[in-house]
Design a protein around this motif. Structure first.
Motif, PDB file in Angstrom:
ATOM      1  N   LYS A 126      -0.180  -4.230  40.552  1.00 21.69           N
ATOM      2  CA  LYS A 126      -0.579  -4.738  41.870  1.00 21.69           C
ATOM      3  C   LYS A 126      -1.464  -3.685  42.460  1.00 21.69           C
ATOM      4  CE  LYS A 126       2.941  -8.213  42.102  1.00 21.69           C
ATOM      5  NZ  LYS A 126       2.525  -8.846  40.688  1.00 21.69           N
ATOM      6  N   ARG A 127      -2.072  -2.766  41.645  1.00 13.40           N
ATOM      7  CA  ARG A 127      -2.934  -1.893  42.447  1.00 13.40           C
ATOM      8  C   ARG A 127      -4.320  -2.424  42.116  1.00 13.40           C
ATOM      9  NH1 ARG A 127      -1.220   3.846  39.497  1.00 13.40           N
ATOM     10  NH2 ARG A 127      -3.396   4.376  40.290  1.00 13.40           N
ATOM     11  N   PHE A 128      -4.570  -3.336  43.004  1.00 17.65           N
ATOM     12  CA  PHE A 128      -5.835  -4.224  42.764  1.00 17.65           C
ATOM     13  C   PHE A 128      -7.091  -3.493  42.711  1.00 17.65           C
ATOM     14  CE2 PHE A 128      -2.736  -7.406  44.536  1.00 17.65           C
ATOM     15  CZ  PHE A 128      -2.366  -8.134  43.276  1.00 17.65           C
ATOM     16  N   ASN A 129      -7.356  -2.510  44.051  1.00 20.33           N
ATOM     17  CA  ASN A 129      -8.568  -1.762  43.841  1.00 20.33           C
ATOM     18  C   ASN A 129      -8.674  -0.892  42.776  1.00 20.33           C
ATOM     19  OD1 ASN A 129      -9.186  -2.912  46.610  1.00 20.33           O
ATOM     20  ND2 ASN A 129      -8.157  -1.326  47.743  1.00 20.33           N
ATOM     21  N   ASP A 130      -7.730  -0.301  42.307  1.00 21.85           N
ATOM     22  CA  ASP A 130      -7.866   0.695  41.177  1.00 21.85           C
ATOM     23  C   ASP A 130      -7.974  -0.195  39.852  1.00 21.85           C
ATOM     24  OD1 ASP A 130      -7.298   2.910  42.879  1.00 21.85           O
ATOM     25  OD2 ASP A 130      -5.204   2.607  42.099  1.00 21.85           O
ATOM     26  N   ALA A 131      -7.454  -1.316  39.741  1.00 19.73           N
ATOM     27  CA  ALA A 131      -8.008  -2.116  38.728  1.00 19.73           C
ATOM     28  C   ALA A 131      -9.423  -2.880  38.854  1.00 19.73           C
ATOM     29  CB  ALA A 131      -6.988  -3.324  38.793  1.00 19.73           C
ATOM     30  N   ILE A 132      -9.705  -2.923  39.940  1.00 21.94           N
ATOM     31  CA  ILE A 132     -10.989  -3.598  39.836  1.00 21.94           C
ATOM     32  C   ILE A 132     -12.108  -2.418  39.547  1.00 21.94           C
ATOM     33  CG2 ILE A 132     -12.956  -4.037  41.905  1.00 21.94           C
ATOM     34  CD1 ILE A 132     -10.777  -5.610  43.284  1.00 21.94           C
ATOM     35  N   ASP A 154     -10.036 -12.208  37.681  1.00 22.14           N
ATOM     36  CA  ASP A 154      -8.624 -12.125  37.935  1.00 22.14           C
ATOM     37  C   ASP A 154      -8.053 -11.377  38.847  1.00 22.14           C
ATOM     38  OD1 ASP A 154      -8.739 -14.274  35.741  1.00 22.14           O
ATOM     39  OD2 ASP A 154      -7.985 -13.100  34.384  1.00 22.14           O
ATOM     40  N   VAL A 155      -8.556 -10.197  38.730  1.00 22.83           N
ATOM     41  CA  VAL A 155      -7.911  -9.254  39.850  1.00 22.83           C
ATOM     42  C   VAL A 155      -8.485  -9.435  41.228  1.00 22.83           C
ATOM     43  CG1 VAL A 155      -8.091  -6.463  40.452  1.00 22.83           C
ATOM     44  CG2 VAL A 155      -7.814  -7.232  38.345  1.00 22.83           C
ATOM     45  N   LYS A 156      -9.728  -9.913  41.264  1.00 22.90           N
ATOM     46  CA  LYS A 156     -10.354 -10.111  42.755  1.00 22.90           C
ATOM     47  C   LYS A 156      -9.592 -11.435  43.157  1.00 22.90           C
ATOM     48  CE  LYS A 156     -14.923  -8.283  42.275  1.00 22.90           C
ATOM     49  NZ  LYS A 156     -16.375  -8.260  42.225  1.00 22.90           N
ATOM     50  N   ALA A 157      -9.283 -12.393  42.287  1.00 25.86           N
ATOM     51  CA  ALA A 157      -8.715 -13.439  42.922  1.00 25.86           C
ATOM     52  C   ALA A 157      -7.343 -13.261  43.174  1.00 25.86           C
ATOM     53  CB  ALA A 157      -8.659 -14.586  41.882  1.00 25.86           C
ATOM     54  N   ALA A 158      -6.627 -12.288  42.575  1.00 25.85           N
ATOM     55  CA  ALA A 158      -5.135 -12.037  42.802  1.00 25.85           C
ATOM     56  C   ALA A 158      -5.054 -10.998  44.184  1.00 25.85           C
ATOM     57  CB  ALA A 158      -4.611 -11.286  41.935  1.00 25.85           C
ATOM     58  N   LYS A 159      -6.078 -10.245  44.091  1.00 28.13           N
ATOM     59  CA  LYS A 159      -6.178  -9.575  45.486  1.00 28.13           C
ATOM     60  C   LYS A 159      -6.532 -10.472  46.788  1.00 28.13           C
ATOM     61  CE  LYS A 159      -8.849  -5.941  47.838  1.00 28.13           C
ATOM     62  NZ  LYS A 159     -10.012  -5.109  47.892  1.00 28.13           N
ATOM     63  N   ARG A 161      -5.400 -13.659  46.996  1.00 29.47           N
ATOM     64  CA  ARG A 161      -4.220 -14.200  47.502  1.00 29.47           C
ATOM     65  C   ARG A 161      -3.346 -13.306  47.912  1.00 29.47           C
ATOM     66  NH1 ARG A 161      -5.073 -16.256  42.367  1.00 29.47           N
ATOM     67  NH2 ARG A 161      -3.750 -14.691  41.388  1.00 29.47           N
ATOM     68  N   ALA A 162      -3.250 -12.070  47.614  1.00 30.03           N
ATOM     69  CA  ALA A 162      -2.240 -11.169  48.137  1.00 30.03           C
ATOM     70  C   ALA A 162      -2.726 -10.736  49.754  1.00 30.03           C
ATOM     71  CB  ALA A 162      -2.263  -9.768  47.488  1.00 30.03           C
ATOM     72  N   GLU A 163      -3.906 -10.706  50.106  1.00 23.28           N
ATOM     73  CA  GLU A 163      -4.228 -10.573  51.339  1.00 23.28           C
ATOM     74  C   GLU A 163      -4.423 -11.704  52.341  1.00 23.28           C
ATOM     75  OE1 GLU A 163      -8.158  -8.933  50.455  1.00 23.28           O
ATOM     76  OE2 GLU A 163      -7.203  -6.739  50.022  1.00 23.28           O
ATOM     77  N   ARG A 164      -4.101 -13.056  51.703  1.00 25.03           N
ATOM     78  CA  ARG A 164      -4.068 -14.136  52.646  1.00 25.03           C
ATOM     79  C   ARG A 164      -2.871 -14.210  53.510  1.00 25.03           C
ATOM     80  NH1 ARG A 164      -4.340 -18.668  48.599  1.00 25.03           N
ATOM     81  NH2 ARG A 164      -6.226 -17.342  48.087  1.00 25.03           N
ATOM     82  N   PRO A 165      -2.830 -14.525  54.649  1.00 20.30           N
ATOM     83  CA  PRO A 165      -1.544 -14.501  55.434  1.00 20.30           C
ATOM     84  C   PRO A 165      -1.055 -15.693  54.750  1.00 20.30           C
ATOM     85  CG  PRO A 165      -3.775 -15.405  56.602  1.00 20.30           C
ATOM     86  CD  PRO A 165      -4.149 -14.576  55.446  1.00 20.30           C
ATOM     87  N   PRO A 166       0.304 -15.395  55.008  1.00 24.69           N
ATOM     88  CA  PRO A 166       1.486 -16.691  54.490  1.00 24.69           C
ATOM     89  C   PRO A 166       1.354 -17.755  55.403  1.00 24.69           C
ATOM     90  CG  PRO A 166       2.671 -14.871  55.533  1.00 24.69           C
ATOM     91  CD  PRO A 166       1.100 -14.306  55.538  1.00 24.69           C
ATOM     92  N   ARG A 167       1.494 -18.896  54.736  1.00 20.30           N
ATOM     93  CA  ARG A 167       1.399 -20.179  55.443  1.00 20.30           C
ATOM     94  C   ARG A 167       2.796 -20.354  56.098  1.00 20.30           C
ATOM     95  NH1 ARG A 167      -1.276 -24.511  50.878  1.00 20.30           N
ATOM     96  NH2 ARG A 167      -3.082 -23.222  50.739  1.00 20.30           N
ATOM     97  N   PRO A 168       2.783 -21.010  57.191  1.00 23.16           N
ATOM     98  CA  PRO A 168       4.075 -21.477  57.862  1.00 23.16           C
ATOM     99  C   PRO A 168       4.831 -22.465  57.039  1.00 23.16           C
ATOM    100  CG  PRO A 168       2.226 -22.370  58.904  1.00 23.16           C
ATOM    101  CD  PRO A 168       1.590 -21.483  57.974  1.00 23.16           C
TER     102      PRO A 168
END
Length: 185
Positions: A126-132, A154-159, A161-168
């Motif tokens: 989950k080291r997205f920036n390094d993976a990119i 795939d990495v950019k999409a996962a990043k 999703r990870a940065e998206r705020p959680p839904r209530p």
């Protein structure tokens, strides 16, 4: 009789005399140090093939064992570390996958697949920036690689999703969220 009243050598007898020793139920393979030019298929190549077969069958630990043995015979062969990296990733051991991916890139910095292995290991951590960055380095070497481009996407999409705020919980209006498979029953 072949020569001066001596029996001809039997291919079966010679093969049985050359069987590798078995220790603890495992075949112990020993390789002579020969250059690649003097012998088309080396013991390390045979171990690589066994590792590839084990990997294809989903037996990642066996693949790791074979690639480790091959690397012991040819310690600077980048392919053995690359394949072992993929095997570690198959087991979910992304730290060790990254170690081998880094070694792959160190030994063969102009090989795009090494950066694919590195990107995949970093993605698993989950080291997205390094993976990119790793995928982009590989794409710089091989701009047409669908594997590298797909990994980058795939990495950019996962990043994202990870940065998206959680839904209530419950979504709007207090009903079930669309991510809840039981919410529409």
């Amino acid at each position: 009789m072949c020569h001066r009243n001596r029996p001809c050598p039997s291919p079966l007898r010679e093969a049985s005399e050359k069987r590798p020793p078995i220790v603890g139920g495992r075949v112990v393979l020993r390789a002579r140090r020969l250059s690649r030019a003097s012998r088309p298929v080396t013991m390390a190549d045979e171990l690589k093939k066994l590792g590839n077969d084990a990997f294809s069958a989903g037996n990642y630990q066996s693949a790791i064992d074979h690639f480790t043995s091959a690397a012991a015979l040819e310690p600077t062969n980048h392919v053995f570390y690359s394949n072992r990296s993929a095997s570690f990733a198959g087991l979910g051991d992304f730290e060790r996958a990254l170690e081998d991916a880094n070694r792959t890139v160190e030994y063969k910095p102009d090989w795009p697949k090494g950066f694919s292995r590195k990107g995949a290991a970093l993605f698993g951590l989950k080291r997205f920036n390094d993976a990119i960055e790793a995928y982009e380095q590989g794409i710089a070497l091989d701009p047409g690689s669908e594997i590298l481009k797909g990994g980058l996407e795939d990495v950019k999409a996962a990043k994202a999703r990870a940065e998206r705020p959680p839904r209530p919980p419950g979504g709007m209006g207090g009903g079930a969220s669309s991510d809840d498979p039981l919410g529409n029953i």
